[in-house]
Design an enzyme around this catalytic site. Structure first.
Site, short mmCIF file in Angstrom:
data_model
loop_
_atom_site.label_atom_id
_atom_site.label_comp_id
_atom_site.label_asym_id
_atom_site.label_seq_id
_atom_site.Cartn_x
_atom_site.Cartn_y
_atom_site.Cartn_z
N ASP A 78 -5.73 6.20 -31.06
CA ASP A 78 -4.95 6.59 -29.90
C ASP A 78 -3.73 7.44 -30.26
O ASP A 78 -3.32 7.49 -31.43
CB ASP A 78 -4.50 5.35 -29.11
CG ASP A 78 -3.65 4.40 -29.94
OD1 ASP A 78 -3.88 4.29 -31.16
OD2 ASP A 78 -2.76 3.74 -29.36
N GLU A 145 -3.30 1.28 -31.16
CA GLU A 145 -2.23 0.94 -32.10
C GLU A 145 -0.86 1.12 -31.47
O GLU A 145 0.06 0.33 -31.70
CB GLU A 145 -2.36 1.82 -33.35
CG GLU A 145 -1.40 1.48 -34.47
CD GLU A 145 -0.09 2.27 -34.44
OE1 GLU A 145 0.80 1.98 -35.24
OE2 GLU A 145 0.02 3.19 -33.60
#
Length: 485
Positions: A78, A145
């Site tokens: 991400d 994350e």
């Protein structure tokens, strides 16, 4: 294909360009994850996703290296979605638009996603390459994350087969990280009461143009937090203006970025001249005070539609004074590790809801007792104002180990590439290594990467020359992994 595909190393930049075309903000990484898995399967690699959505790919060792120690390269899927004000970019649909500016790659009006897109691209480039020597190889790509390390937290047990892990989420070339801070989310809730609006005037107070940045790596730089500056301004206003009450206050958009913008809607009686004069004085004062850290700061007023409901005077004062008194920034520097922050907190998001003003805060510390102290400090301040705090999603720090085979090997190859010894550091930010170490306590870990500036902000950029350095170190280390004991 964008112009960055002309850069070297070709495979890495080709992959990063591909990553930029597939939207992948936190909680929207599935399309990218599935694209990678499908590509890996077409290459006849082992590839699968676990229950949390994480991706694991395995590639056999190159000929002659089958007996070397297995290695896992790790990155997160991400990116942080931040755009300049007025930019209609939809991070769930629109591609990132990278471009070359001298020795840097930047994005047009948004975060670039080089955090951790360059690391991600490097792992895929190693997988695709036919001429990079490496041991038995795994690539682990984790989910979400940036918003809580959910992927690392819920990683499938006993999934990895490697003895060494190389995390690719470091943002300074010439540095090897061997430890990081742990953290915990704090949700601050300030109860508010509403009343009907009987005031004649309403205005919108806007603060914008701040640099923002990473609330861990940049917390020591003196960059202003827009929510805290707005609270300071509001606390100052009643001394020289008409009495006012709030109808709304908001700022920031993500918990782990320093807020760049904040807005408050004020209602009052009389003419707005006193407010205009005072805001201009405060704008000048803040510009003079923060001219180095925040050269583009702007504080100004705009007209606002008359709200039907507003905070009571008591609620207005409670919100302003609590936000103004709220601890924020560096709480303590480390006694053990020179020039490293030990404990900090940063309010990243503020919004007005039906019954409360809510703030999202990220607390970080290298030590558990430091994290506990900051949570207690925040709770005490909230209690004094009749507010509430709730804590969630704690994640551990990564305890440094300064004598491991992978560290010594990486030091050797960094020195050969750079012509000098790399710096061995502990970072005041949350790397997934802490959680991964809990799952695999015996695995050796390091983290490295290229130079990235202004991560988590639209000013994010990655230095092209350092990507080459990082890549050369990485492939040289992989080629020199020792025989498995």
């Amino acid at each position: 294909m964008s112009e960055i595909t002309t850069l070297q190393p070709e495979l890495l930049w080709k992959w990063f360009d591909q990553i930029c075309t597939i939207p992948h903000p936190s909680h929207h990484e599935d399309t990218l994850a599935n694209f990678i898995v499908n590509w890996a399967k077409e290459k006849h690699f082992f590839a699968e996703r676990d229950e949390a959505g994480n991706v694991l790919i395995r590639k056999p060792a190159t000929v002659g290296m089958e007996n070397r120690t297995p290695v896992v390269l790790q990155a997160h899927l991400d990116m942080v979605p931040q755009a300049n004000e007025g930019n209609p970019h939809d991070f769930t649909k629109d591609p990132i638009r990278p471009y070359i500016d001298g020795d840097w790659v930047k994005a047009k009006g948004t975060t670039l996603g080089s955090d951790n897109g360059i690391g991600l691209a490097s792992t895929l480039a190693v997988l695709e390459s036919d001429n990079i020597a490496h041991p038995p190889l795994e690539v682990l790509l984790t989910m979400t994350e940036e918003t809580g390390m959910d992927g690392a937290l819920h990683l499938r047990r006993n999934w990895l087969q490697s003895d060494i892990l190389i995390n690719t989420d470091t943002e300074e070339v010439g540095e090897i990280y061997i430890g990081c801070a742990g953290g915990i989310n704090a949700n601050l809730s300030i109860p508010i009461q509403w009343e009907n609006n009987t005031f004649e005037q309403s205005i919108q107070l806007i603060l914008k143009g701040l640099r923002g940045g990473h609330s861990g790596c940049d917390i020591h730089t003196g960059r202003a937090n827009a929510i805290k500056v707005m609270a300071r301004v509001l606390a100052k206003l009643p001394q020289n203006t008409s009495p006012f009450q709030l109808a709304e206050i908001r700022g920031g958009s993500i918990r782990n970025a320093i807020p760049r913008e904040a807005v408050a809607i004020l209602v009052f009686n009389g003419e707005p001249h006193a407010f205009e004069s005072e805001i201009e004085k405060l704008n000048i004062l803040l510009k003079e005070e923060l001219f180095i850290a925040e050269p583009n700061l702007k504080l100004f007023l705009e007209s606002a539609e008359k709200p039907q409901s507003i905070f009571t005077l008591e609620s207005t004062e409670k919100v302003i004074h609590l936000l103004n008194a709220l601890p924020n920034g560096v709480i303590r520097n480390s006694d053990v590790i020179k020039n490293v922050v030990e404990s900090s907190l940063s309010i990243g998001v503020l919004k007005t809801e039906e019954r409360s003003v809510k703030g999202t805060i990220l607390i970080r510390s290298l030590i558990e007792s430091g994290k506990d102290y900051v949570t207690e400090l925040l709770t005490s301040v909230a209690n004094l104002a009749g507010a509430k705090t709730e804590f969630s999603a704690p994640y551990p720090g990564w305890k440094p180990v300064n004598d491991s085979s992978i560290l010594n090997l990486t030091q050797k190859h960094y020195a050969a590439v750079l012509g000098k010894q790399p710096d061995i550091k502990v970072i005041h930010a949350g790397l997934e290594c802490g959680l991964l170490k809990e799952h695999y306590p015996n695995i050796e870990m390091i983290s490295l990467g290229p130079t990235i500036r202004n991560a988590h902000s639209p000013d994010e950029k990655v230095q092209i020359s350092t990507v080459t350095t990082y890549w050369n170190v990485l492939v040289n280390v992989l080629a020199d992994i020792p025989i498995k004991a």
